[in-house]
Design a protein around this motif. Structure first.
Motif, PDB file in Angstrom:
ATOM      1  N   ARG A   8       0.821  -1.209   0.000  1.00  0.00           N
ATOM      2  CA  ARG A   8       0.000   0.000   0.000  1.00  0.00           C
ATOM      3  C   ARG A   8       0.855   1.259   0.000  1.00  0.00           C
ATOM      4  NH1 ARG A   8      -5.133  -0.930   3.945  1.00  0.00           N
ATOM      5  NH2 ARG A   8      -6.087  -2.567   2.684  1.00  0.00           N
ATOM      6  N   GLN A  66      -1.787  -5.653   6.210  1.00  0.00           N
ATOM      7  CA  GLN A  66      -2.648  -5.775   5.033  1.00  0.00           C
ATOM      8  C   GLN A  66      -1.804  -5.853   3.762  1.00  0.00           C
ATOM      9  OE1 GLN A  66      -6.083  -6.248   5.022  1.00  0.00           O
ATOM     10  NE2 GLN A  66      -5.584  -6.808   2.917  1.00  0.00           N
ATOM     11  N   SER A  67      -0.736  -5.061   3.688  1.00  0.00           N
ATOM     12  CA  SER A  67       0.171  -5.136   2.539  1.00  0.00           C
ATOM     13  C   SER A  67       0.801  -6.530   2.451  1.00  0.00           C
ATOM     14  CB  SER A  67       1.279  -4.084   2.638  1.00  0.00           C
ATOM     15  OG  SER A  67       0.772  -2.795   2.416  1.00  0.00           O
ATOM     16  N   GLN A  73      -0.431  -9.285   3.578  1.00  0.00           N
ATOM     17  CA  GLN A  73      -1.483 -10.219   3.150  1.00  0.00           C
ATOM     18  C   GLN A  73      -1.749 -10.074   1.650  1.00  0.00           C
ATOM     19  OE1 GLN A  73      -5.103  -9.910   5.412  1.00  0.00           O
ATOM     20  NE2 GLN A  73      -6.237 -11.233   4.025  1.00  0.00           N
ATOM     21  N   ASP A  74      -1.838  -8.829   1.158  1.00  0.00           N
ATOM     22  CA  ASP A  74      -2.074  -8.589  -0.267  1.00  0.00           C
ATOM     23  C   ASP A  74      -0.957  -9.184  -1.123  1.00  0.00           C
ATOM     24  OD1 ASP A  74      -4.313  -7.174   0.530  1.00  0.00           O
ATOM     25  OD2 ASP A  74      -3.437  -5.193   0.133  1.00  0.00           O
ATOM     26  N   ARG A 120       0.651 -11.810  -0.357  1.00  0.00           N
ATOM     27  CA  ARG A 120       0.639 -13.245  -0.039  1.00  0.00           C
ATOM     28  C   ARG A 120       1.844 -13.681   0.799  1.00  0.00           C
ATOM     29  NH1 ARG A 120      -1.700 -13.689  -5.590  1.00  0.00           N
ATOM     30  NH2 ARG A 120      -3.894 -14.068  -5.185  1.00  0.00           N
TER      31      ARG A 120
END
Length: 139
Positions: free
Chosen positions: A54, A77-78, A80-81, A83
């Motif tokens: 992000r 979140q980054s 997770q995005d 992977r």
């Protein structure tokens, strides 16, 4: 291991004017100037070999509390995005807001592996190259 390093950094981008230093020779005379400021924006971002995380616009003054807020809302979140899950090493430089006790506690509480970064070292963060490309693109 290097494929699992999540590089991070902040930068300031000038909205009017040069984002990089340039040196030119000029004859004596006047040089046009702009009488109004174009402003700037501060950004925080991260990337790894597989892609970018992000990109966050920093509103107001960047301090330790704001840095932890950005991490809290965007770092995991980054990951997770991209992977990564929790299997990554987080890189940040030795800026005081990064090394603050409250930031270090936040990183420990999240059980994050942080890449050791030498104090007083050259800025070898790979994110600097990405920022350089972005600044050239917005000129």
């Amino acid at each position: 291991m290097r494929n699992k390093i999540l590089w991070s950094d902040e930068t300031k981008i000038e909205l009017f004017g040069l984002n990089v230093n340039r040196h030119v020779w000029r004859k004596h005379g006047t040089i046009p100037t702009v009488k109004h400021g174009g402003g700037s924006i501060m950004l925080c971002g991260c990337f790894l070999v597989a892609g970018t995380g992000r990109l966050v616009r920093i509103e107001g003054k960047m301090n330790g509390a704001k840095y932890r807020e950005i991490l809290d809302e965007n770092l995991l979140q980054s990951a997770q995005d991209l992977r990564l899950g929790r299997r990554f090493t987080f890189q940040q430089d030795n800026d005081p807001k990064h090394t603050a006790k409250t930031t270090q506690k936040w990183l420990r509480d999240k059980s994050l592996n942080v890449l050791e970064w030498s104090s007083q070292s050259l800025d070898l963060n790979l994110m600097e190259h990405l920022w350089g490309d972005l600044k050239i693109a917005v000129q």
